[in-house]
Design an enzyme around this catalytic site. Structure first.
Site, mmCIF file in Angstrom:
data_model
loop_
_atom_site.group_PDB
_atom_site.id
_atom_site.type_symbol
_atom_site.label_atom_id
_atom_site.label_comp_id
_atom_site.label_asym_id
_atom_site.label_seq_id
_atom_site.Cartn_x
_atom_site.Cartn_y
_atom_site.Cartn_z
ATOM 1 N N ASN A 46 2.303 -6.530 14.631
ATOM 2 C CA ASN A 46 0.948 -6.383 14.112
ATOM 3 C C ASN A 46 0.591 -7.520 13.158
ATOM 4 O O ASN A 46 -0.301 -7.364 12.363
ATOM 5 C CB ASN A 46 0.846 -5.064 13.351
ATOM 6 C CG ASN A 46 0.861 -3.896 14.303
ATOM 7 O OD1 ASN A 46 -0.171 -3.474 14.796
ATOM 8 N ND2 ASN A 46 2.040 -3.369 14.584
ATOM 9 N N CYS A 54 3.426 -9.571 4.026
ATOM 10 C CA CYS A 54 4.824 -9.530 4.466
ATOM 11 C C CYS A 54 5.747 -10.069 3.392
ATOM 12 O O CYS A 54 6.921 -9.704 3.330
ATOM 13 C CB CYS A 54 4.980 -10.354 5.735
ATOM 14 S SG CYS A 54 3.785 -9.927 7.001
ATOM 15 N N HIS A 55 5.224 -10.938 2.581
ATOM 16 C CA HIS A 55 6.083 -11.557 1.573
ATOM 17 C C HIS A 55 6.520 -10.538 0.532
ATOM 18 O O HIS A 55 7.435 -10.785 -0.231
ATOM 19 C CB HIS A 55 5.351 -12.726 0.929
ATOM 20 C CG HIS A 55 4.067 -12.346 0.278
ATOM 21 N ND1 HIS A 55 2.885 -12.249 0.983
ATOM 22 C CD2 HIS A 55 3.786 -12.020 -0.999
ATOM 23 C CE1 HIS A 55 1.926 -11.889 0.127
ATOM 24 N NE2 HIS A 55 2.441 -11.735 -1.079
ATOM 25 N N GLU A 83 2.415 -13.362 -8.493
ATOM 26 C CA GLU A 83 2.154 -11.930 -8.650
ATOM 27 C C GLU A 83 3.002 -11.320 -9.752
ATOM 28 O O GLU A 83 2.846 -10.164 -10.094
ATOM 29 C CB GLU A 83 2.417 -11.226 -7.319
ATOM 30 C CG GLU A 83 1.396 -11.645 -6.258
ATOM 31 C CD GLU A 83 1.676 -10.942 -4.949
ATOM 32 O OE1 GLU A 83 2.690 -10.249 -4.872
ATOM 33 O OE2 GLU A 83 0.859 -11.082 -4.040
#
Length: 121
Positions: A46, A54-55, A83
């Site tokens: 997907n 995904c990271h 982040e």
DNA sequence: AGAATGACGTATG
DNA sequence: GCATACGCCATTC
């Protein structure tokens, strides 16, 4: 589209900024603790990095799949660092500090979680 | 439609 | 402690 994939995507999308989740944990969240492999598989099938960070999905060891995440290893590291994810190495995340624990808020459990026991159970 | 494969993790040798 | 085997289930060829 199997629910399996959608569920994986839904969970991954819910990973808050600055947090990461392991395949095994996601697998457990969906009720299939042995299906950790297919968590990543669903992501690949997907592949939609727009809604699927995904990271933020890493191995239990804290290593990222640099060969499959978008951008590249550098981009991944940059994204995660941006982040607020702590890196132990260039390829390893400080799971102990950045592992996504939605249940932790409810359990208020100390960082001394016995994951091995949880896994084995 | 059937076989092969695949971003993991755990168990066992 | 390291190496190998298996399980899980969906996606893909």
């Amino acid at each position: 589209m199997a629910e399996f994939s959608e569920r994986v995507l839904d969970i991954v999308k819910q990973i808050p900024r600055g947090k990461v989740a392991s395949y095994g944990q996601i697998a457990r969240m969906m009720g299939s603790p042995r299906s950790a492999r297919y968590v990543g598989y669903a992501l690949r099938g997907n592949h939609d990095p727009i809604v699927i960070p995904c990271h933020r999905v890493v191995f239990k060891d804290g290593r990222i799949c640099e060969g499959y995440a978008f951008g590249g290893p550098e981009v991944q590291r940059a994204l995660l660092e941006d982040e607020g994810v702590a890196f132990l190495d260039d390829m390893h995340i400080d799971m102990d500090a950045c592992l996504w624990q939605p249940e932790a808020d409810r359990l208020s459990r100390p960082p001394d979680i016995d994951w091995e026991k949880e896994m084995g159970l």
